[in-house]
Design a protein around this motif. Structure first.
Motif, PDB file in Angstrom:
ATOM      1  N   ILE A   1       0.812  -1.219   0.000  1.00  0.00           N
ATOM      2  CA  ILE A   1       0.000   0.000   0.000  1.00  0.00           C
ATOM      3  C   ILE A   1       0.845   1.269   0.000  1.00  0.00           C
ATOM      4  CG2 ILE A   1      -2.031  -1.057   1.045  1.00  0.00           C
ATOM      5  CD1 ILE A   1      -1.124  -0.077   3.737  1.00  0.00           C
ATOM      6  N   VAL A   2       2.155   1.139  -0.113  1.00  0.00           N
ATOM      7  CA  VAL A   2       3.009   2.323  -0.192  1.00  0.00           C
ATOM      8  C   VAL A   2       2.672   3.091  -1.469  1.00  0.00           C
ATOM      9  CG1 VAL A   2       5.373   3.181  -0.403  1.00  0.00           C
ATOM     10  CG2 VAL A   2       4.876   1.252   1.120  1.00  0.00           C
ATOM     11  N   GLY A   3       2.234   4.319  -1.317  1.00  0.00           N
ATOM     12  CA  GLY A   3       1.883   5.137  -2.472  1.00  0.00           C
ATOM     13  C   GLY A   3       0.498   4.883  -3.025  1.00  0.00           C
ATOM     14  N   ASP A   4      -0.262   3.957  -2.433  1.00  0.00           N
ATOM     15  CA  ASP A   4      -1.620   3.680  -2.900  1.00  0.00           C
ATOM     16  C   ASP A   4      -2.461   4.940  -2.701  1.00  0.00           C
ATOM     17  OD1 ASP A   4      -4.235   2.890  -3.290  1.00  0.00           O
ATOM     18  OD2 ASP A   4      -4.088   1.063  -2.092  1.00  0.00           O
ATOM     19  N   PRO A   5      -2.983   5.541  -3.767  1.00  0.00           N
ATOM     20  CA  PRO A   5      -3.725   6.798  -3.621  1.00  0.00           C
ATOM     21  C   PRO A   5      -4.979   6.681  -2.770  1.00  0.00           C
ATOM     22  CG  PRO A   5      -3.971   5.912  -5.848  1.00  0.00           C
ATOM     23  CD  PRO A   5      -2.906   5.101  -5.180  1.00  0.00           C
ATOM     24  N   LYS A   6      -5.467   5.466  -2.554  1.00  0.00           N
ATOM     25  CA  LYS A   6      -6.641   5.286  -1.710  1.00  0.00           C
ATOM     26  C   LYS A   6      -6.281   5.177  -0.230  1.00  0.00           C
ATOM     27  CE  LYS A   6      -9.322   2.894  -5.296  1.00  0.00           C
ATOM     28  NZ  LYS A   6     -10.031   1.636  -5.652  1.00  0.00           N
ATOM     29  N   VAL A   7      -5.006   4.941   0.047  1.00  0.00           N
ATOM     30  CA  VAL A   7      -4.583   4.745   1.434  1.00  0.00           C
ATOM     31  C   VAL A   7      -3.486   5.743   1.804  1.00  0.00           C
ATOM     32  CG1 VAL A   7      -3.701   3.109   3.130  1.00  0.00           C
ATOM     33  CG2 VAL A   7      -5.086   2.295   1.218  1.00  0.00           C
ATOM     34  N   ASP A   8      -2.380   5.643   1.120  1.00  0.00           N
ATOM     35  CA  ASP A   8      -1.228   6.517   1.374  1.00  0.00           C
ATOM     36  C   ASP A   8      -1.325   7.740   0.452  1.00  0.00           C
ATOM     37  OD1 ASP A   8       1.238   7.444   2.265  1.00  0.00           O
ATOM     38  OD2 ASP A   8       2.393   6.117   0.944  1.00  0.00           O
ATOM     39  N   LYS A   9      -2.367   8.534   0.649  1.00  0.00           N
ATOM     40  CA  LYS A   9      -2.727   9.596  -0.283  1.00  0.00           C
ATOM     41  C   LYS A   9      -1.610  10.624  -0.471  1.00  0.00           C
ATOM     42  CE  LYS A   9      -7.601   9.149   0.954  1.00  0.00           C
ATOM     43  NZ  LYS A   9      -8.798   9.824   1.522  1.00  0.00           N
ATOM     44  N   ASN A  10      -0.906  10.920   0.587  1.00  0.00           N
ATOM     45  CA  ASN A  10       0.151  11.927   0.525  1.00  0.00           C
ATOM     46  C   ASN A  10       1.537  11.316   0.358  1.00  0.00           C
ATOM     47  OD1 ASN A  10      -1.699  14.121   0.937  1.00  0.00           O
ATOM     48  ND2 ASN A  10      -1.776  13.540   3.102  1.00  0.00           N
ATOM     49  N   HIS A  11       1.567  10.008   0.083  1.00  0.00           N
ATOM     50  CA  HIS A  11       2.816   9.269  -0.121  1.00  0.00           C
ATOM     51  C   HIS A  11       3.802   9.529   1.028  1.00  0.00           C
ATOM     52  CE1 HIS A  11       5.854   6.995  -2.202  1.00  0.00           C
ATOM     53  NE2 HIS A  11       5.044   6.808  -3.223  1.00  0.00           N
ATOM     54  N   LEU A  12       3.310   9.270   2.228  1.00  0.00           N
ATOM     55  CA  LEU A  12       4.137   9.449   3.426  1.00  0.00           C
ATOM     56  C   LEU A  12       4.989   8.219   3.728  1.00  0.00           C
ATOM     57  CD1 LEU A  12       1.451  11.060   5.764  1.00  0.00           C
ATOM     58  CD2 LEU A  12       3.201  12.235   4.425  1.00  0.00           C
ATOM     59  N   MET A  13       4.597   7.074   3.173  1.00  0.00           N
ATOM     60  CA  MET A  13       5.228   5.814   3.544  1.00  0.00           C
ATOM     61  C   MET A  13       6.443   5.509   2.676  1.00  0.00           C
ATOM     62  SD  MET A  13       1.681   3.669   3.900  1.00  0.00           S
ATOM     63  CE  MET A  13       2.481   2.172   4.474  1.00  0.00           C
ATOM     64  N   GLN A  14       7.253   4.561   3.139  1.00  0.00           N
ATOM     65  CA  GLN A  14       8.332   4.025   2.320  1.00  0.00           C
ATOM     66  C   GLN A  14       8.361   2.503   2.470  1.00  0.00           C
ATOM     67  OE1 GLN A  14      12.490   4.556   3.204  1.00  0.00           O
ATOM     68  NE2 GLN A  14      12.127   5.008   5.370  1.00  0.00           N
ATOM     69  N   PRO A  15       8.845   1.796   1.455  1.00  0.00           N
ATOM     70  CA  PRO A  15       8.882   0.326   1.510  1.00  0.00           C
ATOM     71  C   PRO A  15      10.072  -0.192   2.310  1.00  0.00           C
ATOM     72  CG  PRO A  15       9.769   1.077  -0.570  1.00  0.00           C
ATOM     73  CD  PRO A  15       9.290   2.303   0.146  1.00  0.00           C
ATOM     74  N   ILE A  16       9.946  -1.420   2.767  1.00  0.00           N
ATOM     75  CA  ILE A  16      11.040  -2.090   3.474  1.00  0.00           C
ATOM     76  C   ILE A  16      11.904  -2.905   2.514  1.00  0.00           C
ATOM     77  CG2 ILE A  16      11.562  -3.900   5.176  1.00  0.00           C
ATOM     78  CD1 ILE A  16       9.432  -2.981   6.926  1.00  0.00           C
ATOM     79  N   LEU A  17      11.327  -3.354   1.409  1.00  0.00           N
ATOM     80  CA  LEU A  17      12.035  -4.281   0.533  1.00  0.00           C
ATOM     81  C   LEU A  17      13.439  -3.819   0.130  1.00  0.00           C
ATOM     82  CD1 LEU A  17      11.931  -6.965  -0.929  1.00  0.00           C
ATOM     83  CD2 LEU A  17      10.818  -5.833  -2.858  1.00  0.00           C
ATOM     84  N   PRO A  18      13.657  -2.545  -0.233  1.00  0.00           N
ATOM     85  CA  PRO A  18      15.033  -2.143  -0.582  1.00  0.00           C
ATOM     86  C   PRO A  18      16.018  -2.360   0.562  1.00  0.00           C
ATOM     87  CG  PRO A  18      13.460  -0.437  -1.174  1.00  0.00           C
ATOM     88  CD  PRO A  18      12.713  -1.433  -0.353  1.00  0.00           C
ATOM     89  N   TYR A  19      15.527  -2.218   1.783  1.00  0.00           N
ATOM     90  CA  TYR A  19      16.404  -2.389   2.945  1.00  0.00           C
ATOM     91  C   TYR A  19      16.630  -3.864   3.261  1.00  0.00           C
ATOM     92  CZ  TYR A  19      15.290   2.509   3.140  1.00  0.00           C
ATOM     93  OH  TYR A  19      15.126   3.831   2.793  1.00  0.00           O
ATOM     94  N   SER A  20      15.641  -4.699   2.910  1.00  0.00           N
ATOM     95  CA  SER A  20      15.841  -6.140   3.048  1.00  0.00           C
ATOM     96  C   SER A  20      16.958  -6.607   2.123  1.00  0.00           C
ATOM     97  CB  SER A  20      14.538  -6.880   2.725  1.00  0.00           C
ATOM     98  OG  SER A  20      14.725  -8.278   2.740  1.00  0.00           O
ATOM     99  N   HIS A  21      16.981  -6.082   0.897  1.00  0.00           N
ATOM    100  CA  HIS A  21      18.041  -6.433  -0.039  1.00  0.00           C
ATOM    101  C   HIS A  21      19.397  -5.917   0.444  1.00  0.00           C
ATOM    102  CE1 HIS A  21      14.977  -6.832  -3.607  1.00  0.00           C
ATOM    103  NE2 HIS A  21      14.888  -7.818  -2.727  1.00  0.00           N
ATOM    104  N   GLN A  22      19.424  -4.682   0.936  1.00  0.00           N
ATOM    105  CA  GLN A  22      20.671  -4.147   1.486  1.00  0.00           C
ATOM    106  C   GLN A  22      21.149  -5.000   2.659  1.00  0.00           C
ATOM    107  OE1 GLN A  22      21.248   0.086   2.304  1.00  0.00           O
ATOM    108  NE2 GLN A  22      19.397   0.546   1.132  1.00  0.00           N
ATOM    109  N   ALA A  23      20.205  -5.359   3.524  1.00  0.00           N
ATOM    110  CA  ALA A  23      20.557  -6.137   4.708  1.00  0.00           C
ATOM    111  C   ALA A  23      21.151  -7.488   4.334  1.00  0.00           C
ATOM    112  CB  ALA A  23      19.331  -6.328   5.599  1.00  0.00           C
TER     113      ALA A  23
END
Length: 478
Positions: free
Chosen positions: A415-437
């Motif tokens: 739901i990161v960036g989902d206009p129905k939920v994260d309307k103002n795009h306040l969130m960020q995903p974890i997946l890029p950090y999982s790959h870094q980790a």
């Protein structure tokens, strides 16, 4: 020539053909025991030209697997149409042997590249995720992490026997999406089974590599999400000899005193107070402090936790505290009033003792990196990961553990960036950090390069980028 492979290519081809012949299940409905994967049945072995989800057949199987899980990473356009981000798409073709089957009651998949780097990654999903549910977020990533010789990792994943059965409700309805509610109906089923299935899969995958490649993996890593993160924790505490390190991605805490039952019921009570117009300011402040998540993240509660009506899937409480209130599995999650006066902490000691056989202690034996979102309203980071980090420190193991809290990240990236939920795009995903980790874990284990100390990762100004955990700079997610 790879030192772990047979020098005679013809012999290797003959071996692969023999494995395929012995592993194929001609009649899928017959539970035939495998001659290749010890203890497994319904085994199918095949060589694929591409084992990533760039292969249409692989992608179709992955998409079908999400029917019971639904958690997947997506981009969203202004119209609310989801798509897969380019940076998650596998950047190469990986031919190799794919093995599917069942060990006990747990479905598994193994993928062994033709060009193997001598390393194995195993894992388990959260909730009722299938053995294919991490194909895009993990399998594609590690299969295409090519070294200078074009070799990459072997991969194995189990559904940990958590999907349950498709059985009629008391009204005779068939609801396939409710399979997770039936996962603990049999006395022999439970959370301890997840750990057993993870152990069995790891042993089986190592054995398969020995048969196919002539040698087992030099390094083995475990990577789990949510209750799969719990499985990672348990494995590194109790099965350290099987693994060299692990990624605990927003893992769930299970101890007799504090666990997924107590935490979610406490959260349910806190949220009701926060929302109660009759509650005093002092009561609301106390509830908010105990809940521990910022008011800014409240919008996620209604979206992700059954409209805010309840925070607990009763299957957990019914399994480990059945004397409190009986509910048929088809009623799970529909009666939050059952918990108005429930307090796990005051329940009899015999109830708490039900958790002991699979409880965490914090005594990890191998390096582990934990990731958790600060806006995870589903699996509270303060009680599931921060608390566990303190347990690890109390056992004197802080030196081999790192905790990275990902600011404004939730339990699911979908739901990161989902206009129905994260309307103002306040969130960020974890997946890029999982790959870094994962990359940092490999360097930590194999090269002795320690990752940065525990920290909270801020939100990048450019929402198309991520923060480099090592430098703090904004970087592309590719």
């Amino acid at each position: 020539m790879r030192k772990f492979a047979k020098n005679n290519l013809i012999k290797e081809i003959i071996l692969i053909c023999a494995v395929i012949m012995s592993g194929f299940l001609i009649t899928p409905n017959v539970q035939a025991m495998s001659n290749f994967i010890d203890g497994a049945h319904d085994v199918k072995v095949e060589h694929l030209d591409d084992m990533t989800t760039n292969n249409p057949a692989q992608n179709k199987a992955f998409a079908e697997s999400l029917k019971n899980d639904g958690r997947n990473y997506s981009n969203w356009d202004a119209a609310g149409k989801p798509s897969r981000p380019d940076w998650t798409i596998a950047k190469g073709i990986v031919p190799g042997i794919q093995i599917k089957g069942i060990i006990g009651d747990a479905h598994f998949v193994m993928r062994i590249p033709d060009k193997w780097n001598g390393r194995l990654v195993v894992g388990a999903p959260g909730g009722t995720g299938s053995e294919l549910s991490a194909d895009q977020r993990l399998s594609d990533y590690i299969l295409t992490k090519f070294d200078e010789n074009g070799n990459s990792y072997a991969y194995a994943y189990t559904d940990k026997s958590a999907r349950g059965e498709i059985i009629p409700t008391t009204q005779g309805q068939i609801k396939e999406a409710w399979r997770g509610r039936t996962a603990f109906l049999h006395p022999e089923d439970g959370i301890a089974t997840w750990n057993k299935r993870m152990h069995e899969l790891t042993v089986a995958a190592k054995d398969a590599l020995k048969k196919l490649k002539g040698v087992g993996p030099k390094y083995t890593y475990i990577n789990g999400q949510s209750n799969g993160g719990y499985v990672t924790r348990y494995a590194l505490e109790n099965d350290g000899g099987l693994y060299d390190g692990g990624i605990d991605w927003m893992g769930v805490l299970w101890t007799p005193e504090v666990n997924n039952i107590s935490i979610k019921i406490d959260q349910y009570r806190d949220i009701n107070i926060i929302r109660d117009p009759k509650a005093t300011a002092v009561e609301k402040a106390a509830a908010r402090a105990h809940y521990g998540l910022p008011e800014q993240s409240d919008f996620l509660i209604d979206k992700t936790i059954r409209g805010g009506k309840g925070l607990l899937d009763d299957s957990l409480r019914m399994k480990y505290d059945p004397e409190w209130k009986y509910r048929d599995w088809s009623e799970y999650g529909q009666h939050p009033e059952d918990y108005a006066n429930y307090n796990w902490h005051n329940r009899p000691q015999k109830v708490k003792n039900n958790i002991k056989p699979f409880a965490l202690t914090g005594n990890i034996k191998k390096p582990m990196i934990t990731l958790h979102g600060t806006w995870d309203v589903q699996i509270n980071p303060n009680y599931n990961s921060v608390y566990y980090s303190k347990m690890i420190a109390e056992k004197g193991k802080a030196a081999i553990h790192r905790l990275y809290l990902i600011d404004h990240a939730h339990h699911t990236d979908a739901i990161v960036g989902d206009p129905k939920v994260d309307k103002n795009h306040l969130m960020q995903p974890i997946l890029p950090y999982s790959h870094q980790a994962f990359d940092m874990l490999v360097d930590w284990v194999e090269k002795g390069i320690e990752p940065p100390m525990n920290q909270t990762i801020p939100v990048p100004q450019d929402k198309q980028k991520a923060i480099d955990i090592k430098t703090g700079n904004e970087i592309d997610m590719y």
